[in-house]
Design a protein around this motif. Structure first.
Motif, short mmCIF file in Angstrom:
data_model
loop_
_atom_site.label_atom_id
_atom_site.label_comp_id
_atom_site.label_asym_id
_atom_site.label_seq_id
_atom_site.Cartn_x
_atom_site.Cartn_y
_atom_site.Cartn_z
N SER A 1 3.96 -0.75 -17.52
CA SER A 1 3.66 -1.85 -16.31
C SER A 1 4.81 -1.97 -15.25
O SER A 1 4.43 -2.18 -14.20
N ALA A 2 5.81 -1.54 -15.67
CA ALA A 2 6.88 -1.48 -14.38
C ALA A 2 6.59 -0.33 -13.48
O ALA A 2 6.44 -0.68 -12.25
N ALA A 3 6.02 0.51 -13.97
CA ALA A 3 5.71 1.90 -13.24
C ALA A 3 4.41 1.33 -12.18
O ALA A 3 4.32 1.80 -10.92
N ARG A 4 3.54 0.69 -12.93
CA ARG A 4 2.08 0.43 -12.04
C ARG A 4 2.84 -0.68 -10.98
O ARG A 4 2.04 -0.76 -9.92
N LEU A 5 3.66 -1.47 -11.46
CA LEU A 5 4.11 -2.60 -10.25
C LEU A 5 5.03 -2.10 -9.29
O LEU A 5 4.71 -2.26 -8.14
N LEU A 6 5.66 -0.90 -9.77
CA LEU A 6 6.40 -0.21 -8.47
C LEU A 6 5.35 0.42 -7.57
O LEU A 6 5.44 0.40 -6.36
N LYS A 7 4.16 0.98 -7.90
CA LYS A 7 3.20 1.87 -7.15
C LYS A 7 2.74 0.60 -6.39
O LYS A 7 2.45 0.88 -5.24
N LYS A 8 2.38 -0.51 -6.91
CA LYS A 8 1.86 -1.59 -6.14
C LYS A 8 2.76 -2.01 -4.99
O LYS A 8 2.37 -2.28 -3.80
N ARG A 9 3.97 -2.00 -5.31
CA ARG A 9 4.92 -2.83 -4.32
C ARG A 9 5.11 -1.61 -3.29
O ARG A 9 5.36 -2.07 -2.05
N ALA A 10 5.11 -0.27 -3.59
CA ALA A 10 5.31 0.78 -2.63
C ALA A 10 3.92 0.86 -1.53
O ALA A 10 4.29 0.84 -0.39
N LYS A 11 2.80 0.52 -2.15
CA LYS A 11 1.56 0.38 -0.98
C LYS A 11 1.79 -0.85 -0.22
O LYS A 11 1.36 -0.58 0.96
N ARG A 12 2.37 -1.89 -0.67
CA ARG A 12 2.45 -2.95 0.00
C ARG A 12 3.36 -2.80 1.09
O ARG A 12 3.06 -3.37 2.18
N GLU A 13 4.48 -2.32 0.76
CA GLU A 13 5.72 -1.92 1.64
C GLU A 13 5.10 -1.06 2.83
O GLU A 13 5.31 -1.18 4.07
N ALA A 14 4.37 0.26 2.30
CA ALA A 14 3.66 0.96 3.54
C ALA A 14 2.59 0.16 4.14
O ALA A 14 2.65 0.64 5.58
N ARG A 15 1.95 -0.62 3.66
CA ARG A 15 1.11 -1.45 4.72
C ARG A 15 1.83 -2.28 5.65
O ARG A 15 1.65 -2.41 6.86
N HIS A 16 2.78 -2.89 5.27
CA HIS A 16 3.68 -3.93 6.15
C HIS A 16 4.26 -2.90 7.19
O HIS A 16 4.23 -3.18 8.48
N ALA A 17 4.90 -1.48 6.90
CA ALA A 17 5.33 -0.67 7.95
C ALA A 17 4.28 -0.27 8.71
O ALA A 17 4.77 -0.32 10.00
N ALA A 18 2.92 -0.05 8.44
CA ALA A 18 2.05 0.22 9.41
C ALA A 18 1.56 -0.75 10.27
O ALA A 18 1.37 -0.60 11.50
N HIS A 19 1.60 -1.94 9.72
CA HIS A 19 1.44 -3.19 10.59
C HIS A 19 2.36 -3.29 11.56
O HIS A 19 1.89 -3.68 12.85
N ILE A 20 3.57 -3.18 11.38
CA ILE A 20 4.61 -3.26 12.52
C ILE A 20 4.37 -2.44 13.49
O ILE A 20 4.69 -2.47 14.59
N ASN A 21 4.12 -1.00 12.98
CA ASN A 21 3.91 0.17 13.96
C ASN A 21 2.68 -0.17 14.93
O ASN A 21 2.63 0.30 15.86
#
Length: 382
Positions: free
Chosen positions: A232-252
């Motif tokens: 479950s921790a691995a799944r959560l890490l993958k979910k948080r990584a996608k969220r951070e990537a979306r945040h970076a793309a929004h700023i760019n």
């Protein structure tokens, strides 16, 4: 363009069954093609081997053709990667692993629909889509007025059905014509960095302070979750990584939109630093390596480039060497590491010119672009 679907529970169940069925069929076609053709999974050979079987399993003619083409394209990509050495040399573990087994598709992988399998009703904001349980009509989708106008005017060809984070999307191909480039009156130099994400030669600064705080907080949470070492921790890490990537793309996206808008309004071109190989050329402290390696500098440049093409703003990349150490004053041009005593401050040791280091770098980028544009616009010898 990404369009969010809003299916009912019954419609979502039919869409899920469709993706599962077509991807299972793609895996079967992949195994059959690998056993009989090896890595030469060409469309004609796969069609002769597998089309009738796919039809017997209940897939429509178009769905069967798209399954076969997906498999053939996947093997073409694999052959290309092997040919160009992207999977290592002959005999390497990664290459042997790729060559020794058929390609597998995830059961919820995206699937392609053409105009025979998918139709759009823009007035009602619904789509009609083929599924293994029959044609689904009146599947609602959400789109802003500007996105809807883009779909109506520019959508062409196929769309991909995607299931991601428990949500359904259609990725529709839109062909938007590029505007002809105008002759720039001058240039806007853009210096990209970590603490200041972008700084222009006009002294406009897009600070990365809030983003860096956000990323440090994400790094702490990532370390806490990694320590648990559970599935479950691995799944959560993958979910948080996608969220951070979306945040970076929004700023760019936001930065690129502002830079292009200013250049278009003032009839100027945009000059960017050529950062190819920057991670290999530049050495940073150990505590800054993760930050430098993970921030998508290339993405910001790509966003600026494609937004500029849509409105006809010319973009050029110039040499990034010593842009923050060179004095931009005409007649000086002194370049020395000591000109930048601190990360944020520039002070020329020869003429005394001083100012923010990132603004100086942006001005140097603009000046190099001026010379390049003059060269580009000169008549070429016959």
């Amino acid at each position: 363009m990404q369009v969010k679907l809003i299916p009912t529970p019954e419609q979502a169940s039919a869409l899920e069954a469709t993706l599962r069925t077509v991807n299972q069929a793609a895996n079967d076609v992949s195994r059959t093609g690998f056993e009989r053709c090896g890595l030469r999974g060409e469309v004609k050979r796969l069609r002769s081997e597998c089309y009738a079987e796919l039809k017997d399993r209940g897939l429509g003619a178009q769905a069967a053709q798209h399954v076969i083409k997906r498999v053939a394209d996947a093997y073409a990509t694999l052959r290309g990667n092997i040919h160009h050495g992207n999977l290592g040399k002959t005999g390497s573990n990664r290459r042997v692993k790729a060559e020794s087994k058929p390609i597998e598709f995830r059961l919820n992988a995206a699937h392609t629909f053409d105009n025979r399998c998918l139709s759009w009703n823009y007035d009602q904001r619904t789509v009609s889509i083929w599924t293994v349980h029959g044609r689904l009509k009146n599947v609602a989708f959400a789109a802003s007025p500007s996105d809807l106008r883009t779909l109506i005017e520019h959508r062409r060809g196929e769309s991909d059905l995607v299931f991601r984070d428990s949500k359904w999307f259609l990725l529709a191909v839109c062909e938007i014509p590029e505007q002809p480039e105008f002759e720039p009156r001058d240039g806007v130099g853009v210096d990209r960095g970590i603490n200041n994400l972008a700084t222009t030669s006009d002294a406009t600064n897009y600070s990365g302070r809030r983003l860096n705080r956000y990323r440090r907080w994400q790094a702490r949470k990532k370390a806490e979750i990694q320590a648990k070492r559970t599935r479950s921790a691995a799944r959560l890490l993958k979910k948080r990584a996608k969220r951070e990537a979306r945040h970076a793309a929004h700023i760019n996206h936001s930065i690129a939109k502002d830079v292009v808008a200013v250049a278009q309004r003032t009839e100027r071109g945009i000059a960017l630093e050529d950062l190819k190989g920057i991670r290999e050329r530049v050495t940073v402290r150990r505590d800054q390596r993760a930050t430098q390696s993970s921030w998508p500098f290339h993405q910001l440049g790509a966003f600026i480039a494609y937004k500029a093409r849509r409105v006809g703003v010319p973009v050029i990349e110039v040499d990034a060497a010593y842009t923050s150490q060179r004095c931009p004053l005409r007649g000086c041009g002194h370049t020395e590491r000591a000109n930048r005593p601190t990360r944020d401050f520039f002070s020329c040791r020869r003429c005394g010119l001083a100012g923010p280091a990132d603004v100086v770098a942006g001005v140097n980028v603009r000046d190099r672009a001026r010379s390049a544009w003059v060269f580009v616009n000169m008549p070429q010898p016959t």
